[in-house]
Design a protein around this motif. Sequence first.
Motif, PDB file in Angstrom:
ATOM      1  N   TYR A  86      -0.800  19.510  -7.191  1.00  0.00           N
ATOM      2  CA  TYR A  86       0.274  18.537  -6.898  1.00  0.00           C
ATOM      3  C   TYR A  86       1.601  18.387  -6.171  1.00  0.00           C
ATOM      4  O   TYR A  86       2.254  18.954  -6.534  1.00  0.00           O
ATOM      5  CB  TYR A  86       0.049  16.851  -8.452  1.00  0.00           C
ATOM      6  N   SER A 140       6.440   4.431   0.495  1.00  0.00           N
ATOM      7  CA  SER A 140       5.490   5.178  -0.985  1.00  0.00           C
ATOM      8  C   SER A 140       5.239   6.744  -0.856  1.00  0.00           C
ATOM      9  O   SER A 140       5.683   6.940   0.833  1.00  0.00           O
ATOM     10  CB  SER A 140       4.446   4.686  -0.415  1.00  0.00           C
ATOM     11  N   PRO A 141       5.820   7.388  -1.786  1.00  0.00           N
ATOM     12  CA  PRO A 141       5.798   8.682  -1.542  1.00  0.00           C
ATOM     13  C   PRO A 141       4.678   9.769  -0.554  1.00  0.00           C
ATOM     14  O   PRO A 141       3.339   9.043  -0.827  1.00  0.00           O
ATOM     15  CB  PRO A 141       5.693   9.799  -3.248  1.00  0.00           C
ATOM     16  N   ARG A 153       1.352  12.058  -1.202  1.00  0.00           N
ATOM     17  CA  ARG A 153       1.376  12.607  -2.062  1.00  0.00           C
ATOM     18  C   ARG A 153      -0.376  13.828  -1.734  1.00  0.00           C
ATOM     19  O   ARG A 153      -1.290  13.000  -1.461  1.00  0.00           O
ATOM     20  CB  ARG A 153       1.256  11.932  -3.551  1.00  0.00           C
ATOM     21  N   ASP A 168      -3.137  11.000  -0.630  1.00  0.00           N
ATOM     22  CA  ASP A 168      -2.827   9.081  -1.253  1.00  0.00           C
ATOM     23  C   ASP A 168      -3.187   8.381   0.322  1.00  0.00           C
ATOM     24  O   ASP A 168      -2.802   7.326   0.128  1.00  0.00           O
ATOM     25  CB  ASP A 168      -1.454   9.086  -1.364  1.00  0.00           C
ATOM     26  N   ARG A 195      -8.390   3.695  -2.181  1.00  0.00           N
ATOM     27  CA  ARG A 195      -9.430   4.395  -3.274  1.00  0.00           C
ATOM     28  C   ARG A 195     -10.336   4.298  -3.263  1.00  0.00           C
ATOM     29  O   ARG A 195     -11.120   3.903  -2.807  1.00  0.00           O
ATOM     30  CB  ARG A 195      -8.600   3.243  -4.319  1.00  0.00           C
ATOM     31  N   ARG A 254     -10.641   8.962  -1.363  1.00  0.00           N
ATOM     32  CA  ARG A 254      -9.712   9.864  -0.935  1.00  0.00           C
ATOM     33  C   ARG A 254      -9.985  11.395  -1.222  1.00  0.00           C
ATOM     34  O   ARG A 254      -9.081  12.198  -0.821  1.00  0.00           O
ATOM     35  CB  ARG A 254      -8.176   9.492  -2.546  1.00  0.00           C
ATOM     36  N   TYR A 263      -1.234   5.018   5.518  1.00  0.00           N
ATOM     37  CA  TYR A 263      -2.563   4.305   5.137  1.00  0.00           C
ATOM     38  C   TYR A 263      -3.142   3.030   5.844  1.00  0.00           C
ATOM     39  O   TYR A 263      -3.132   2.057   6.098  1.00  0.00           O
ATOM     40  CB  TYR A 263      -1.684   2.962   3.717  1.00  0.00           C
ATOM     41  N   LEU A 289      -2.048   9.323  -6.976  1.00  0.00           N
ATOM     42  CA  LEU A 289      -2.330   8.938  -5.680  1.00  0.00           C
ATOM     43  C   LEU A 289      -2.588   7.530  -5.437  1.00  0.00           C
ATOM     44  O   LEU A 289      -2.653   7.363  -3.787  1.00  0.00           O
ATOM     45  CB  LEU A 289      -3.492   8.859  -5.220  1.00  0.00           C
ATOM     46  N   ASP A 290      -2.377   6.619  -6.012  1.00  0.00           N
ATOM     47  CA  ASP A 290      -1.999   4.850  -5.927  1.00  0.00           C
ATOM     48  C   ASP A 290      -0.882   4.998  -4.701  1.00  0.00           C
ATOM     49  O   ASP A 290       0.598   5.914  -5.235  1.00  0.00           O
ATOM     50  CB  ASP A 290      -2.209   4.387  -7.121  1.00  0.00           C
ATOM     51  N   LYS A 291      -0.602   3.841  -3.851  1.00  0.00           N
ATOM     52  CA  LYS A 291       0.880   3.957  -3.299  1.00  0.00           C
ATOM     53  C   LYS A 291       1.066   3.393  -4.081  1.00  0.00           C
ATOM     54  O   LYS A 291       1.305   2.394  -5.711  1.00  0.00           O
ATOM     55  CB  LYS A 291      -0.143   1.910  -2.742  1.00  0.00           C
ATOM     56  N   LYS A 292       3.028   3.733  -4.918  1.00  0.00           N
ATOM     57  CA  LYS A 292       3.396   3.266  -5.362  1.00  0.00           C
ATOM     58  C   LYS A 292       4.318   1.785  -5.231  1.00  0.00           C
ATOM     59  O   LYS A 292       4.221   1.109  -6.404  1.00  0.00           O
ATOM     60  CB  LYS A 292       4.636   4.549  -5.061  1.00  0.00           C
ATOM     61  N   PHE A 293       4.794   1.793  -3.983  1.00  0.00           N
ATOM     62  CA  PHE A 293       5.441  -0.221  -4.051  1.00  0.00           C
ATOM     63  C   PHE A 293       4.455  -0.190  -2.581  1.00  0.00           C
ATOM     64  O   PHE A 293       4.542   0.630  -1.840  1.00  0.00           O
ATOM     65  CB  PHE A 293       6.018  -0.151  -3.740  1.00  0.00           C
ATOM     66  N   ASP A 294       4.940  -1.431  -2.095  1.00  0.00           N
ATOM     67  CA  ASP A 294       3.962  -2.107  -0.931  1.00  0.00           C
ATOM     68  C   ASP A 294       4.698  -1.951   0.166  1.00  0.00           C
ATOM     69  O   ASP A 294       5.769  -3.292  -0.662  1.00  0.00           O
ATOM     70  CB  ASP A 294       3.128  -3.002  -0.839  1.00  0.00           C
TER      71      ASP A 294
END
Lengths: 651, 558
Positions: free
Chosen positions: A187, A196-197, A199, A227, A231, A234, A283, B24-29
């Motif tokens: 990871y 957002s990082p 990943r 990421d 969802r 992925r 995204y 892997l979810d978005k941390k913040f939008d």
Amino acid sequence: MRRYNVRTNIDARLAKNLNIKFNLAAQFIRRKSPFVDTYTIWNTIMHERPNAYPIFTPSGNLGGTANNLNNIVGLMSRSGYREVNDRNIQGMMLADYRMDFLTKGLSFNLAVGYNGYNTYGFSQKQEFAVYGVDESLNEIKYGEDKPLAEGTDLNNDMDYTASIWAGFKYARRFARHNVQAMAIWSYDSQHIPVYSPYRNLNMGLNAGYDYDNRYFISGTINYSGSDDYQRGDRFGLFWAVSAAWNLKNEAWLKESKAVSRLLIRGSYGLTGNNEKPEDASRYAYQTKFYNPYNYSFGKSYGSVKCTDESYVGNPLYTWEKARQFNIGFDLEFVKRYYVSFDYFRDYRYDILTASSGSIPEIIGYTPSYANLGEVKSQGLEAVVGTTQQLGKLMLNLDLSTSFFRNEVIENEEVPGLYPNQQGIGKPGYGMWGLRSEGFFYDEADIASHDPQAFGNYSPGDIKYTDINDDGVVDTRDVYRLGGASMPEIFSALNLKLAYRGFDLGVQITGMFNRMVYIPDEFSSALHSGGKVAENVWGRWAYYVDPLSGNLVDTRLTAQYPKLSTKKSANNNQNSTQNIRNGNFIRLKNIEFGYTFPRRWTKFMTLRLYANADNLCLLYDAAKVGDPENPGACIWGYGKTRIFSFGLTANF
Amino acid sequence: MKRGAYIFITCCLSLLIGSCESLLDKKFDDNIDDQMLLSNREMMIGLLNEAYVYLPRNDGSYNCVDGAMLDCATDDAVESTPTSAIHNMTNGAWGPYNVVDDKWAYFYAGIRKVQTFLHYIALTDVVENNEIPGSDMSRLKDRLIGEAYFLQALYYFELTRRYGDVPLVESLLEPDIAALDIPRTPYDEIVQRIVTWCENAASILPVQYSDVNVGRATKGAALMLKARTLLYAASELHNPNHDQQKWIDAEKATREFLEFNKTNGEPYKLYASFADQFLVPYNSEVIFATQYLNRKDVEQMNVPNGYTGGLGHTNPSQNLVDAFEIKIDGVYVPYDKKRDEAKMYSSDRDPRLAATVLYNGANFKDRPVETFVGGRDGLNLTPNHTKTGYYLRKFLDPSINMSEDQSLRRVAWVIFRYAEALLNYAEARNEMLPAPDEQVYEALSAVRERSMGAAGRLTADLNWSKEEMRARIRNERRVEFAFEEHRFWDVRRWNEAETQFTLPIEGIRITMSGDSGAVMERFVVDANRKFTSPMYYYPIHYQSALKAPTTGQTVSWR
């Protein structure tokens, strides 16, 4: 530049079965450079006319004119400076835990890494005055000399990447059977300010088996996710299988003196790629909005907040994929001659491609990337060489060559174009342009040729071919001129000789099947900079020289169109006139050295050497600038020729 | 020990595999997504505000076609810069491979903005819809939807007068080529839709806005658009079978606007000064316009070349100058080349001539204009000077200081103004009736009297035939709306472009000779104006037609 490197590597054994490695490295770098950037300096050097002004006036001031305020010495030393500081750190911890107590050959590995980058900088601008000189040697000042201004911050940035890798490893030999396996989980997360990082998560299984060092087979499966995708969509499953046959170890070849090495290998697999073009959205499956103040209402004309789609989501956005196949062999005769050969084919699909070429405009926006591109490619690599020992002379010679060609299967271009305009069915990344047939000889020549739609033209201007045969030469006659700037063939020849302590090494490299774009500075005289390059002597001319009375007539031998003070739209098109064959062979490196006899130097070995890097071009098809990088010295540093001498001592 | 280790390994594995997805979810939008949009009232209103951005001529200056005004592609003017792409509209080069003014993608982008608003507003209640009597915020949600319908109607009107039959888009489209390659909907059907949308909009939109919302679509704007659309639809180009019902519908709609204006306290009326109306933002004559921005580009592009900073792009033709009437014995009559030549620039000419065109000797800024040969603004003095001997006067504010960056004024592109309501009515009624009646004369006179005074009045005892009245109305449109992008479309809808737009363009050459003063001589500036029948409509770029073969090229260009 000032740079400090710090490094710590610790290996420790914490317990009977547990080994730890701990590495830490840090760099502290400070760079100072002129305020003006590299591009501007080279560009100014390239474009300022040599006779525009003296660099220094007779009294020692910086020279210039009302229109030429960028004195090059002034730009480099009196425009101010920039200082950039980097603080980087890389740390890694590795743990290796032997689990032979469970089953022999099993171990558990854990690696944790951290890479941090931090840069900050500032600049201080300075201005300088230049002085023009008139006929009576009086100096006229332009501009002002100013001291260093207050500092301004440059782009400050910080990002760090944290990663974890954990897995079980198994390696065991049972008589003639050799087994290896690995199960891993990894990871990594790249943190950048504000967003957002990035990943990635990966779970993989790897297994290999070989029998008697003769038959090898291995396979890999990876379940990877990023990421960047929606969802539920992925993760992707990627795999590869490879096999090899070491014929040398077969009974019937083992004792052979003739064949000293023979190995056949091959592989096939499916891989994925989640890299995307720089201007592609993150995204990308989501529609995003933003609030520009684009319109105004009201008697007092106030702007109102508007809401617009900054990006229209593509829910099908996913990674690119490739199916790759490769086969090859290594062969060595009498331990002296060797051949290596590899052939590969791959088929890439779901490539992120700009789809605006195929989407009708009634959709109301310009669609960006979609996974619709397909390319297939194939190539081969071969190395042939020999190592010889002739008495005291040791010789090693090898030639390596690679060839690569691709073909675009789908690129979402506008459908229904003329065959010469289509990119499908041809290699990707081409250079496109018109075909130049030379220059118009006279008015009759112009009259008998199809009309050209780019602008006014007369005898001496470039004559283009009507490729699609529609009776007019226009943008629809552009075709793929040939190789991209990436070469299809790359070769290198290496020669090493050693005799009684003397050694000689030569490396020659070459690139073939490529085209280069001649920059405007060479192909467009009197414009794009106002200078004239040597090749302009070959211009089309037909006139009586007013000074000497002689007729100047280059109509049949001209290599360059007729000169003009007005930029000619007709001549300013991309064509075979300014996009040319860029094949070249370069003497890349030559080194000559002498190792002093051991009996003289006793406890150490001492070697004296002389080395020339990038010495000269042995063959250059384009003959303009540096074929490898035609923009050299115009947009940045060119390739440098380096001579070095040295003494190496080993204790 | 061994078992413990096995359990440990199994736990590790299951834990890791189980929790993977959420890592892997978005941390913040950091982006505004549709959920955020639907809960934010300001942003929802913002969606509609964005739809105004695609109003015609909001995207650029008056000189919108490669530095030239659209009217330079008519017999009214010549563009002085020889390399401007607008010449391709008149020299025969215009076509799918040389598309001069490509508005295909532009108006569909505007339609998408409207559809985006309509799509999202239906999904949320965050914009209130309560009654507030007397306020323009009453029933806000419905009002915004009304504005959206008006904008959509306007965008389709613009598309259809350029391209004829066009694909009908009534929802948010996805990038699916099969769904985007749709056949063109016939012109008459689009007109029906436009009329329906305008009527819906007119039923909801307020008559006027409070000061802070001025510039938004009003009931008057919706009725004007309906009237103009029906007038175009009844015109010969779109009505080749001479269906008289269309003229009846057009007359009804144009009359509906005038009656609405009267019964609602006359929100719109002719501005007293013809020339000044272009300098006063939101004056009483403006029914609908783009946003008023601080600019000086209209002056920069069109002030004669002899003045500092003037580029003199638009050169009115002698053909246009001849269209202005002249007062003889207290009555304005058409100009006669043979009889009236000596009085070409006299004060007896229709005052709108001096307000529209700068001719030799006209006062502008601090000095008279010098278009005579060799004068500062002289004919062909440089390749950028006037080709015809005239410059544009309309729209220009002489007080703009070209050398001062901050010297700007509020300028918008006026889409509907009251004078058009009168002339639309006069034209529709004249076509509907066998011969013009009192109302036609009155409407026509109202426009004339504003500029000409009582001498411009026309009464029913002139007893003109329908054809004579038609010609007079057409000429009135030409002189009243010169350079307002009407003639380019009017001559086309009257189906007269093949004759009108191929006439040689004339200019005037004035030579000053010491003794005889100014010698004026007509000459032909451009004898090669070309107009073929496909040119009644705009072509779309050939690649656009290749992308959507079912939609295909504009019908006239096939």
